[in-house]
Design a protein around this motif. Structure first.
Motif, PDB file in Angstrom:
ATOM      1  N   GLN A 265       0.836  -1.209   0.000  1.00 53.94           N
ATOM      2  CA  GLN A 265       0.000   0.000   0.000  1.00 53.94           C
ATOM      3  C   GLN A 265       0.873   1.262   0.000  1.00 53.94           C
ATOM      4  OE1 GLN A 265      -0.659  -2.779   1.884  1.00 53.94           O
ATOM      5  NE2 GLN A 265      -2.377  -3.368   0.574  1.00 53.94           N
ATOM      6  N   HIS A 266       1.981   1.231   0.749  1.00 57.34           N
ATOM      7  CA  HIS A 266       2.899   2.381   0.716  1.00 57.34           C
ATOM      8  C   HIS A 266       3.373   2.637  -0.707  1.00 57.34           C
ATOM      9  CE1 HIS A 266       4.356   1.512   5.122  1.00 57.34           C
ATOM     10  NE2 HIS A 266       3.162   2.080   5.089  1.00 57.34           N
ATOM     11  N   VAL A 267       3.687   1.551  -1.424  1.00 52.19           N
ATOM     12  CA  VAL A 267       4.189   1.700  -2.789  1.00 52.19           C
ATOM     13  C   VAL A 267       3.118   2.346  -3.667  1.00 52.19           C
ATOM     14  CG1 VAL A 267       5.088   0.537  -4.834  1.00 52.19           C
ATOM     15  CG2 VAL A 267       5.653  -0.345  -2.559  1.00 52.19           C
ATOM     16  N   ALA A 268       1.874   1.832  -3.542  1.00 50.68           N
ATOM     17  CA  ALA A 268       0.781   2.353  -4.363  1.00 50.68           C
ATOM     18  C   ALA A 268       0.559   3.839  -4.093  1.00 50.68           C
ATOM     19  CB  ALA A 268      -0.496   1.560  -4.099  1.00 50.68           C
ATOM     20  N   GLN A 269       0.647   4.219  -2.821  1.00 53.27           N
ATOM     21  CA  GLN A 269       0.445   5.633  -2.486  1.00 53.27           C
ATOM     22  C   GLN A 269       1.556   6.498  -3.054  1.00 53.27           C
ATOM     23  OE1 GLN A 269       0.209   5.475   1.821  1.00 53.27           O
ATOM     24  NE2 GLN A 269      -1.493   4.042   1.633  1.00 53.27           N
ATOM     25  N   SER A 270       2.770   5.958  -3.086  1.00 52.73           N
ATOM     26  CA  SER A 270       3.919   6.765  -3.494  1.00 52.73           C
ATOM     27  C   SER A 270       4.114   6.761  -5.004  1.00 52.73           C
ATOM     28  CB  SER A 270       5.177   6.217  -2.797  1.00 52.73           C
ATOM     29  OG  SER A 270       6.209   7.162  -2.821  1.00 52.73           O
ATOM     30  N   LEU A 271       3.948   5.606  -5.640  1.00 46.46           N
ATOM     31  CA  LEU A 271       4.276   5.500  -7.062  1.00 46.46           C
ATOM     32  C   LEU A 271       3.057   5.306  -7.962  1.00 46.46           C
ATOM     33  CD1 LEU A 271       7.470   3.272  -6.859  1.00 46.46           C
ATOM     34  CD2 LEU A 271       7.351   5.728  -7.207  1.00 46.46           C
ATOM     35  N   GLY A 272       1.933   4.825  -7.381  1.00 48.54           N
ATOM     36  CA  GLY A 272       0.699   4.680  -8.140  1.00 48.54           C
ATOM     37  C   GLY A 272       0.900   3.977  -9.467  1.00 48.54           C
ATOM     38  N   ASP A 273       0.403   4.577 -10.543  1.00 47.63           N
ATOM     39  CA  ASP A 273       0.420   3.877 -11.832  1.00 47.63           C
ATOM     40  C   ASP A 273       1.738   4.009 -12.587  1.00 47.63           C
ATOM     41  OD1 ASP A 273       0.154   6.474 -12.495  1.00 47.63           O
ATOM     42  OD2 ASP A 273      -1.920   6.311 -13.224  1.00 47.63           O
ATOM     43  N   ALA A 274       2.787   4.501 -11.932  1.00 48.37           N
ATOM     44  CA  ALA A 274       4.101   4.528 -12.583  1.00 48.37           C
ATOM     45  C   ALA A 274       4.678   3.116 -12.696  1.00 48.37           C
ATOM     46  CB  ALA A 274       5.065   5.427 -11.813  1.00 48.37           C
ATOM     47  N   VAL A 275       4.109   2.164 -11.933  1.00 46.29           N
ATOM     48  CA  VAL A 275       4.595   0.782 -11.993  1.00 46.29           C
ATOM     49  C   VAL A 275       3.583  -0.104 -12.711  1.00 46.29           C
ATOM     50  CG1 VAL A 275       6.108   0.797  -9.984  1.00 46.29           C
ATOM     51  CG2 VAL A 275       3.678   0.353  -9.676  1.00 46.29           C
ATOM     52  N   ALA A 276       4.084  -1.124 -13.415  1.00 53.24           N
ATOM     53  CA  ALA A 276       3.179  -2.023 -14.138  1.00 53.24           C
ATOM     54  C   ALA A 276       2.460  -2.948 -13.168  1.00 53.24           C
ATOM     55  CB  ALA A 276       3.965  -2.845 -15.164  1.00 53.24           C
ATOM     56  N   MET A 277       3.117  -3.285 -12.069  1.00 53.93           N
ATOM     57  CA  MET A 277       2.532  -4.220 -11.109  1.00 53.93           C
ATOM     58  C   MET A 277       3.210  -4.044  -9.745  1.00 53.93           C
ATOM     59  SD  MET A 277       2.693  -8.387 -11.111  1.00 53.93           S
ATOM     60  CE  MET A 277       1.773  -8.783 -12.571  1.00 53.93           C
ATOM     61  N   ILE A 278       2.410  -4.204  -8.700  1.00 50.08           N
ATOM     62  CA  ILE A 278       2.969  -4.229  -7.350  1.00 50.08           C
ATOM     63  C   ILE A 278       2.695  -5.627  -6.794  1.00 50.08           C
ATOM     64  CG2 ILE A 278       2.891  -3.251  -5.027  1.00 50.08           C
ATOM     65  CD1 ILE A 278       1.739  -0.654  -6.338  1.00 50.08           C
ATOM     66  N   VAL A 279       3.759  -6.364  -6.535  1.00 49.89           N
ATOM     67  CA  VAL A 279       3.608  -7.715  -5.993  1.00 49.89           C
ATOM     68  C   VAL A 279       3.532  -7.599  -4.468  1.00 49.89           C
ATOM     69  CG1 VAL A 279       4.603 -10.017  -5.853  1.00 49.89           C
ATOM     70  CG2 VAL A 279       4.943  -8.640  -7.922  1.00 49.89           C
ATOM     71  N   ASP A 280       2.410  -8.030  -3.922  1.00 52.93           N
ATOM     72  CA  ASP A 280       2.177  -7.876  -2.486  1.00 52.93           C
ATOM     73  C   ASP A 280       2.644  -9.105  -1.724  1.00 52.93           C
ATOM     74  OD1 ASP A 280       1.296  -7.290   0.033  1.00 52.93           O
ATOM     75  OD2 ASP A 280      -0.802  -6.936  -0.526  1.00 52.93           O
ATOM     76  N   GLY A 281       3.684  -8.936  -0.950  1.00 50.13           N
ATOM     77  CA  GLY A 281       4.180 -10.037  -0.127  1.00 50.13           C
ATOM     78  C   GLY A 281       4.036  -9.703   1.345  1.00 50.13           C
ATOM     79  N   GLY A 282       3.098  -8.820   1.669  1.00 50.89           N
ATOM     80  CA  GLY A 282       2.914  -8.443   3.073  1.00 50.89           C
ATOM     81  C   GLY A 282       3.956  -7.437   3.526  1.00 50.89           C
ATOM     82  N   ARG A 283       4.007  -7.261   4.825  1.00 60.51           N
ATOM     83  CA  ARG A 283       4.926  -6.280   5.405  1.00 60.51           C
ATOM     84  C   ARG A 283       6.369  -6.798   5.338  1.00 60.51           C
ATOM     85  NH1 ARG A 283       4.195  -1.905   8.633  1.00 60.51           N
ATOM     86  NH2 ARG A 283       1.943  -2.210   8.616  1.00 60.51           N
ATOM     87  N   CYS A 284       7.312  -5.921   5.039  1.00 61.79           N
ATOM     88  CA  CYS A 284       8.721  -6.334   4.986  1.00 61.79           C
ATOM     89  C   CYS A 284       9.197  -6.638   6.403  1.00 61.79           C
ATOM     90  CB  CYS A 284       9.590  -5.222   4.399  1.00 61.79           C
ATOM     91  SG  CYS A 284       9.110  -4.776   2.737  1.00 61.79           S
ATOM     92  N   PRO A 285       9.767  -7.813   6.635  1.00 60.49           N
ATOM     93  CA  PRO A 285      10.109  -8.197   8.008  1.00 60.49           C
ATOM     94  C   PRO A 285      11.116  -7.264   8.691  1.00 60.49           C
ATOM     95  CG  PRO A 285      10.726  -9.925   6.417  1.00 60.49           C
ATOM     96  CD  PRO A 285       9.924  -8.913   5.688  1.00 60.49           C
ATOM     97  N   LEU A 286      12.125  -6.770   7.979  1.00 66.10           N
ATOM     98  CA  LEU A 286      13.097  -5.883   8.628  1.00 66.10           C
ATOM     99  C   LEU A 286      12.609  -4.439   8.674  1.00 66.10           C
ATOM    100  CD1 LEU A 286      16.684  -6.910   7.460  1.00 66.10           C
ATOM    101  CD2 LEU A 286      15.736  -6.992   9.767  1.00 66.10           C
ATOM    102  N   GLY A 287      12.085  -3.961   7.562  1.00 65.06           N
ATOM    103  CA  GLY A 287      11.580  -2.589   7.523  1.00 65.06           C
ATOM    104  C   GLY A 287      12.664  -1.527   7.529  1.00 65.06           C
TER     105      GLY A 287
END
Ligand code: TXA
Ligand code: MG
Length: 328
Positions: A156-178
């Motif tokens: 969701q962070h990616v979608a908010q920041s980059l939106g349709d500039a990317v062809a696809m956002i692969v959702d693998g949940g929250r990044c464990p390290l962050g």
């Protein structure tokens, strides 16, 4: 947040499609154990240019090439003993190593901002590893945020920041390290941490002995950002309206210049993405002692043109410019 443009759960079929998109030169955001990356085929200059465009960064900073492990890294960079030891201990993991490019390294010059070194990392995340396998080659990936924004740790962070500039956002949940990877410069005799991150200085020192951490002003400019890294040997003039005797021409778009000793055209059709992809290779080709200088035609100061002009300004000034920052 409602913006979920292009977010797809990381099923095997989705990762397969994501790999195909990367091979086709498109941008795919994907999870790693540190933060989400904005992935592009590292060997495709125009795909890399599109990644810089999507990030909206007014400068080309060098990117990390992601690989499955040390064997694939060895095809790109010179791994010395320290690098082998660190890879054995911390890969896959949050350690990025900056090493000399190998002769014939297939990674596009733009991916490492024209530097002779290349940053490599093997991510410790099943989705990232599967994606690398299907992409079939190195994937350059800056953090998947717009320039100046914080690094994204969810799809969701990616979608908010980059939106349709990317062809696809692969959702693998929250990044464990962050937290981003540690960037360790091994291109010189002394190992230097350029960016602290997931693997600590103590961890690294245990594996290879003393390591220095670059701090303060040097840290800000360290990650390949110093202007002198970017200077051409020949004098370089920008925004030229006429040629001087013996000058080589770096053109952009259609033009009426005649009689240049040598010419390269960043993009005959005036396409900034193509121009960005050609920039470093063409500067290199024209930076030769048989010419008196390099004359560069005006490049529009918009979109990727800003980063191209920033690079050209740095090539003219052999000292750091104000505002050298490494905010990725
Ligand atoms: O955890 C991470 O490292 C994430 C995930 C996606 O892998 N990636 C990431 O990329 O943070 P980015 O582009 O936001 O930051 C890469 C850092 C920058 O500080 C850059 O200057 C440095 O690595 N870097 C890359 N190549 C370099 C090089 N050849 N020499 C020195 N520094 C380099
Ligand atoms: Mg970043």
């Amino acid at each position: 947040m409602t913006d979920t443009t292009g977010i797809l759960a990381a099923t095997p079929a989705v990762i397969d499609r994501a790999g195909a998109l990367i091979r086709a030169g498109r941008l795919v955001a994907f999870p790693t154990e540190t933060v989400y990356g904005l992935g592009a085929d590292a060997t495709d200059g125009e795909a890399i240019a599109a990644a810089f465009e999507a990030k909206g960064r007014p400068r080309f900073n060098p990117l990390i090439s992601h690989v499955p492990g040390p064997a694939s890294a060895a095809a790109l960079v010179e791994l010395d003993d320290r690098a082998h030891q660190l890879a054995a201990r911390f890969w896959p993991g949050a350690l990025t190593m900056v090493l000399p490019r190998r002769a014939g390294c297939p990674v596009a010059p733009l991916a490492s901002a024209g530097l002779e070194t290349l940053a490599v990392r093997a991510p410790d995340h099943a989705v990232a590893q599967t994606l690398l396998a299907t992409a079939g080659g190195p994937v350059a990936a800056p953090s998947a945020n717009r320039s100046g924004a914080v690094s994204p740790t969810t799809a969701q962070h990616v979608a908010q920041s980059l939106g349709d500039a990317v062809a696809m956002i692969v959702d693998g949940g929250r990044c464990p390290l962050g937290l981003e990877s540690t960037v360790l410069d091994l291109s010189g005799e002394r190992a230097r941490i350029l960016r602290p991150g997931g693997v600590t200085a103590e961890d690294i020192a245990q594996a290879i002995g003393p390591v220095e951490t670059v701090t303060g002003d040097a840290a800000v400019t360290a990650p390949g950002m110093m202007a002198h890294h970017y200077a051409t040997r020949l004098p370089l003039r920008c925004d030229v309206a006429e040629l001087k005797p013996g000058e080589a021409l770096l053109a952009f778009g259609r033009h009426g210049f005649i009689g240049a000793t040598a010419e390269r055209n960043l993009s005959p059709t005036g396409n900034l993405r193509e121009a960005a992809a050609n920039l470093f290779a063409m500067l290199h080709e024209l930076d030769r002692p048989e010419f008196t200088g390099i004359a560069v035609m005006p490049v529009p100061d918009e979109g990727l043109g800003r980063a191209i002009n920033d690079r050209l300004r740095r090539a003219r000034h052999p000292r750091p410019l104000a505002g050298d920052g490494a905010i990725g």
